[in-house]
Scaffold this active site. Structure first.
Site, mmCIF file in Angstrom:
data_model
loop_
_atom_site.group_PDB
_atom_site.id
_atom_site.type_symbol
_atom_site.label_atom_id
_atom_site.label_comp_id
_atom_site.label_asym_id
_atom_site.label_seq_id
_atom_site.Cartn_x
_atom_site.Cartn_y
_atom_site.Cartn_z
ATOM 1 C CD GLU A 96 8.595 84.614 8.613
ATOM 2 O OE1 GLU A 96 7.589 83.974 8.240
ATOM 3 O OE2 GLU A 96 8.523 85.760 9.082
ATOM 4 C CD GLU A 120 9.512 89.156 6.430
ATOM 5 O OE1 GLU A 120 8.408 88.968 6.977
ATOM 6 O OE2 GLU A 120 9.990 88.381 5.591
HETATM 7 C C1 BG6 Z 1 5.771 87.143 7.008
HETATM 8 C C2 BG6 Z 1 6.250 86.423 5.741
HETATM 9 O O1 BG6 Z 1 5.887 86.306 8.111
HETATM 10 O O2 BG6 Z 1 4.422 87.570 6.976
HETATM 11 C C3 BG6 Z 1 5.736 87.121 4.488
HETATM 12 O O3 BG6 Z 1 7.664 86.312 5.680
HETATM 13 C C4 BG6 Z 1 4.248 87.434 4.606
HETATM 14 O O4 BG6 Z 1 6.018 86.307 3.361
HETATM 15 C C5 BG6 Z 1 4.018 88.300 5.850
HETATM 16 O O5 BG6 Z 1 3.763 88.053 3.461
HETATM 17 C C6 BG6 Z 1 2.581 88.811 6.033
HETATM 18 O O6 BG6 Z 1 1.636 87.820 6.154
HETATM 19 P P1 BG6 Z 1 0.050 88.074 6.053
HETATM 20 O O7 BG6 Z 1 -0.559 86.740 6.271
HETATM 21 O O8 BG6 Z 1 -0.343 89.047 7.129
HETATM 22 O O9 BG6 Z 1 -0.247 88.630 4.704
#
Ligand code: BG6
Length: 459
Positions: free
Chosen positions: A166, A364
């Site tokens: 990202e 992801e």
């Molecule tokens: C993703 C990232 O976009 O979101 C991760 O690659 C991150 O590193 C994840 O932990 C979740 O984000 P959040 O803010 O909901 O904890």
């Protein structure tokens, strides 16, 4: 079985070094921007929790990899911390880090879990940030050198490499919207960092090709589709600009080896173009990837702006659109994000129709839940909502594959609940619940369900 996936489909999860390892001030590791920012402003982190101990993967990697095996992982993505391997960003390599990453990779291979390794997940070494981070072209070379060190040390066992995770997020967080260090708000500097990240990526790809390393190199992008409120030309224009700025700014150079002309024109018109040097375009053309990782959580819905811009407000992407909350949208109420499963199919279709259908996987996807302990029943988190979330996305993914998309895997974010930047442990995403006090890992209902899906290669 209603949804059978292709042979050799990769099932697993994703995580990153800073978010899981802990020992962030031990083992000879140099400081990253996260260690530094926490020292300066601990209040910027949820409940004042730092990544110093994270989820202790540094000491527990062996038993954690066993836990991956237990829920049917055949692949796992994490990252190598630049500041752990090369504490000052350039120069001396930290032998303790080499041993650690060798051990992790060897253990994964021994358990038949394919390591997918990313080289940068938001974690600039502080020594590099002090000289300007990715605003400084010297740091691009330092990064490419770090990548080369990794290819040489681990390339005999790692065959799936990713230069960045990202890459737009540190641009947004660090240079536009104040949620990452160095907390700058300046579009032109943001555009420079984005542009230089693309150059750094291309430099790493060049190093990779020169070494003739076995395997593939790619990049992981959060390809949030931009959906217009309506077919009104003003809404369509707003969505197109979002797509150019947030998706195509990295997708086009890494897949096609060049930027969309429309994006260049737009930035030129608003005097926001970064400095382009001779040789840059040739370099970008050499940065074309073999595989793409797609992170997808939620759609971006937009409409044409309703109000004029304050004449003194800094130039922002939002000069071209307003966010749009579609009535009736399905929400994840525990994180405040929309759930739109079809987005995954739309991304795959776009890649098939406009980007040569290059091999890709969902790197992801996941559902963050604040206060997840409330779903504990007899010692296990009953996360039926997460099972439904994953299933919904896999159904659309399956349809995309059926129609010819070259998608070869699905990784959930994340393996064990992990530390997440300024949100720390607020939103839980894991297949395993983490008890912060005892560090005990307990499988959630979704982990057991996923083991079956992986075993059956479908559901
Ligand atoms: C993703 C990232 O976009 O979101 C991760 O690659 C991150 O590193 C994840 O932990 C979740 O984000 P959040 O803010 O909901 O904890």
């Amino acid at each position: 079985m209603n949804y059978q996936f292709p042979k050799n489909f990769r099932w697993g999860s994703a995580a990153s070094s800073t978010q899981t390892e802990g020992a962030s001030l031990e083992g000879g590791k140099g400081e990253s921007i996260w260690d530094h920012w926490y020292k300066e402003q601990p209040n910027r982190f949820h409940n004042g929790v730092s990544s110093t101990n994270a989820s202790t993967f540094y000491e527990n990697y062996k038993s954690d990899i066993q836990l991956m095996k237990d829920i049917g992982h055949n692949s796992f993505r994490t990252s190598i911390s630049w500041a752990r391997l090369i504490p000052q960003g350039t120069g001396e390599v930290n032998q303790e880090a080499v041993d650690f990453y060798n051990n992790v990779i060897d253990e994964l291979v021994a358990q038949n879990i394919e390591p997918f390794i990313c080289l940068y997940h938001f974690d600039m070494p502080m020594a590099m940030q002090e000289i300007g981070g990715f605003e400084n072209r010297e740091v691009l070379d330092a990064y490419a050198n770090f990548a080369e060190v990794c290819f040489k040390l681990f390339g005999d066992r790692v065959h799936s490499w990713f230069t960045f995770n990202e890459p737009i997020v540190p641009v947004e967080g660090g240079y536009l919207y104040d949620f990452h260090y160095p907390n700058v708000v300046d579009f032109k500097r943001a555009a420079t960092v984005a542009y230089h990240t693309v150059l750094a990526h291309a430099k790493a790809v060049v190093k990779f090709r020169a070494l003739n390393t076995n395997g593939n190199i790619g990049i992981i992008l959060n390809l949030t589709p931009s959906y217009p409120r309506s077919q009104n030309p003003a809404d369509l224009k707003a969505a197109n600009i979002c797509d150019l700025m947030f998706n195509r700014s990295f997708l086009d150079p890494s897949v096609k080896g060049e930027y969309p002309q429309e994006l260049i024109e737009l930035l030129k018109e608003h005097d926001q173009l970064p400095v382009i040097l001779e040789g840059d375009c040739e370099l970008i053309a050499q940065g074309k990837i073999d595989v793409l990782g797609v992170n997808y959580y939620q759609p971006r819905r937009v409409k044409a702006r309703e109000n004029a811009i304050h004449p003194e407000a800094p130039f922002m992407p939002e000069h071209f659109f307003d966010y749009y909350e579609m009535p009736g949208r399905k929400m994840n109420p525990h994180r405040g994000w929309e759930i739109y499963e079809k987005g995954v199919y739309d991304i795959l279709t776009n890649l098939r129709e406009n980007y040569g259908n290059l091999p890709c996987y969902i790197s992801e996807n996941g559902m963050g839940v604040e206060g997840e302990e409330k779903f504990l029943v007899d010692g296990q988190i009953q996360d039926d909502y997460r099972i439904e979330f994953i299933r919904g996305h896999l159904e659309w993914l399956h349809k995309g594959i059926d129609e010819g998309s070259a998608c070869f895997g699905y990784h959930l974010w994340t393996f064990i609940d992990n530390w997440s930047w300024s949100n720390a442990y607020k939103n839980r995403y894991g297949f395993y619940q983490l008890d912060l006090k005892t560090q005990k890992r307990s499988v959630k209902k979704s982990g057991e369900w996923f083991a079956e899906v992986s075993k059956n290669n479908g559901f």
